[in-house]
Enzyme design. Structure first.
Site, PDB file in Angstrom:
ATOM      1  N   LEU A 254     -28.911  11.892  13.227  1.00 44.46           N
ATOM      2  CA  LEU A 254     -27.953  10.811  13.445  1.00 44.46           C
ATOM      3  C   LEU A 254     -27.203  10.501  12.161  1.00 44.46           C
ATOM      4  O   LEU A 254     -25.999  10.218  12.191  1.00 44.46           O
ATOM      5  CB  LEU A 254     -28.676   9.561  13.950  1.00 44.46           C
ATOM      6  CG  LEU A 254     -27.765   8.344  14.185  1.00 44.46           C
ATOM      7  CD1 LEU A 254     -26.717   8.637  15.254  1.00 44.46           C
ATOM      8  CD2 LEU A 254     -28.592   7.127  14.568  1.00 44.46           C
ATOM      9  N   TYR A 255     -27.905  10.551  11.025  1.00 42.16           N
ATOM     10  CA  TYR A 255     -27.232  10.340   9.745  1.00 42.16           C
ATOM     11  C   TYR A 255     -26.070  11.321   9.588  1.00 42.16           C
ATOM     12  O   TYR A 255     -24.948  10.929   9.249  1.00 42.16           O
ATOM     13  CB  TYR A 255     -28.228  10.512   8.596  1.00 42.16           C
ATOM     14  CG  TYR A 255     -27.576  10.591   7.233  1.00 42.16           C
ATOM     15  CD1 TYR A 255     -26.983   9.473   6.656  1.00 42.16           C
ATOM     16  CD2 TYR A 255     -27.549  11.794   6.528  1.00 42.16           C
ATOM     17  CE1 TYR A 255     -26.385   9.547   5.411  1.00 42.16           C
ATOM     18  CE2 TYR A 255     -26.960  11.874   5.281  1.00 42.16           C
ATOM     19  CZ  TYR A 255     -26.374  10.747   4.724  1.00 42.16           C
ATOM     20  OH  TYR A 255     -25.771  10.829   3.497  1.00 42.16           O
ATOM     21  N   ALA A 256     -26.335  12.603   9.839  1.00 45.22           N
ATOM     22  CA  ALA A 256     -25.289  13.615   9.732  1.00 45.22           C
ATOM     23  C   ALA A 256     -24.160  13.335  10.708  1.00 45.22           C
ATOM     24  O   ALA A 256     -22.975  13.495  10.378  1.00 45.22           O
ATOM     25  CB  ALA A 256     -25.883  14.997   9.983  1.00 45.22           C
TER      26      ALA A 256
END
Length: 456
Positions: A254-256
């Site tokens: 999700l960060y990416a």
């Protein structure tokens, strides 16, 4: 028949006594009110004194040692307000005013963070104006951020305490200062934490970025913006080294995904509003004043404490490797991107012409297996690590990163010069000094003699 007794004098006497009782009660009530007010005021003063003495320390040594704390409470109350009057505005202007002719005036978001604090000091030292913005959240120990804040104050960089999603605060800052540039480094970091608190990534990396762009698009003049993307956008890409032309539509975390979304959002605001935008894809940045959630940092802590460390390997039992990039090299890349950023072309929220849109890798170009990282730390700390080799969990981490930095070198001369052994030596020296640890850390001469090929 007997006449009734005369009662007029008795009645008057009772009325007079009743009046005296009411008068006495009023005086007692007034006296009690004054006493309560004075007691309340005294308690308030005691509470203020208590919080003054217990305000979070800003020591650049050990943040857990309260006796090292010398922060001025009244100054903090005056200058960390989101928008606090004439004195606050004076401090904001002073910090953001360049000292050299044609110097930049830069708003640095995430200024109390790892990369943000280093970049802020570098900009200030060369004569640019710098104003920081940070919300000092608790993703990792805020005392480390407060210690960086103290270091920034020594370098005459003021940090406004506030959040990216506070539109009124951002608008106020742009009303006070005509920033020429924004270095946007504030973000919710970390791949694994997204599985625990996904909303924090959406709030900071997407909503916060949009809010900043909304304010910037209406500013006059519009600032040029350099912002932090991530090497994580390459996701499941298997073509190495990673190039800016490779696919970035397969994020593994999700960060990416939020960082990739930021790149698309940047394209939109560039296209519609004429904002000049440069995205920087950082590759595993490390060094002094680093983030405690990074492997090199908590490996150092656990090795010194004799705790076991998890060393990941891929599902097919290959070593995990990272393109570790030393902080000083990244700072040079950030400043190079700022210096070559062209002016935005919009005015009053309307695009007047094509604007610059760029994205660059900032890496070291030399991937190192995590096992090698551990070996270097063992040598520096003169302590054998208790390694627990396990398969990498499916938490969004990727097994391998490797940066192609050809574009950054071509456009602003980016050329990393610090190898991992040299960079880790500098980090370890800072770590044991900052936390006050007594340990037999190897000297520079010892490292050079054992690893001559890794010296610079």
């Amino acid at each position: 028949m007997a006449s009734p007794p005369h009662t007029s004098k008795t009645l008057k006497l009772e009325r007079y006594n009743s009046y005296l009782r009411r008068l006495h009660s009023t005086k007692v009530l007034n006296a009690s009110s004054k006493l309560i007010f004075r007691v309340t005021l005294l308690i308030a003063l005691v509470l203020i004194l208590f919080f003054t003495l217990n305000y979070p320390p800003l020591s650049d040594k050990n943040p857990n040692h309260a006796h090292l704390h010398h922060h001025n409470f009244l100054s903090a109350a005056l200058f960390t307000s989101s928008a606090g009057g004439d004195a606050w505005e004076k401090q904001v202007r002073h910090s953001s005013t360049p000292k050299k002719p044609n110097g930049l005036s830069v708003l640095v978001t995430g200024a109390a963070g790892f990369v943000g604090s280093h970049c802020s000091i570098a900009l200030k030292k060369r004569g640019d104006g710098v104003l920081g913005l940070d919300n000092f959240n608790s993703y990792y120990d805020p005392s480390l951020k407060r210690a960086r804040q103290k270091l920034l104050l020594k370098n005459q960089v003021f940090i406004v305490e506030g959040d990216l999603n506070d539109a009124s605060l951002l608008t106020k800052l742009f009303d006070v200062v005509p920033f020429t540039h924004i270095l946007h480094l504030a973000a919710q970091a970390g791949v694994r934490y997204a599985m625990q608190n996904p909303q924090s990534y959406v709030s900071s990396n997407i909503a916060g970025f949009v809010n900043l762009l909304e304010v910037a698009k209406t500013a006059n003049p519009q600032p040029a913006i350099v912002w932090a993307s991530s090497s994580s956008v390459y996701g499941l890409n298997t073509q190495v080294p990673f190039s800016e032309l490779d696919r970035t539509d397969q994020p593994a975390s999700l960060y990416a995904a939020t960082k990739k979304a930021g790149e698309e959002i940047a394209h939109t605001y560039n296209h519609i509003y004429g904002l000049s935008l440069t995205g920087l894809r950082f590759f595993t940045v490390y060094g002094p004043w680093g983030r405690p959630d990074m492997a090199y940092f908590f490996f150092t802590k656990d090795i010194l404490q004799g705790k076991p460390i998890d060393v990941y390997q891929t599902q097919d039992k290959k070593q995990v490797a990272r393109d570790f990039t030393y902080i000083d090299d990244v700072v040079k890349g950030c400043l190079g991107a700022l210096d070559t950023a062209e002016k935005s072309t919009g005015s009053g929220g309307k695009k007047k012409g094509p604007a610059q849109l760029r994205v660059y890798n900032l890496g070291n170009t030399s991937p190192v297996p995590v096992g090698k990282l551990v070996s270097i730390l063992e040598g520096l700390l003169r302590t054998k690590a208790r390694k627990h080799v396990i398969k990498m969990p499916r938490n969004g981490d990727v097994p391998y990163t490797h940066a192609n930095v050809t574009l950054a070198y071509r456009d602003f001369g980016y050329k990393p010069t610090t190898d991992l052994a040299t960079g880790l030596r500098k980090f370890v020296k800072w770590y044991v000094d900052y936390y006050g640890i007594q340990t037999r850390v190897k000297k520079d001469s010892d490292i050079n003699s054992e690893h001559p090929e890794e010296s610079v």
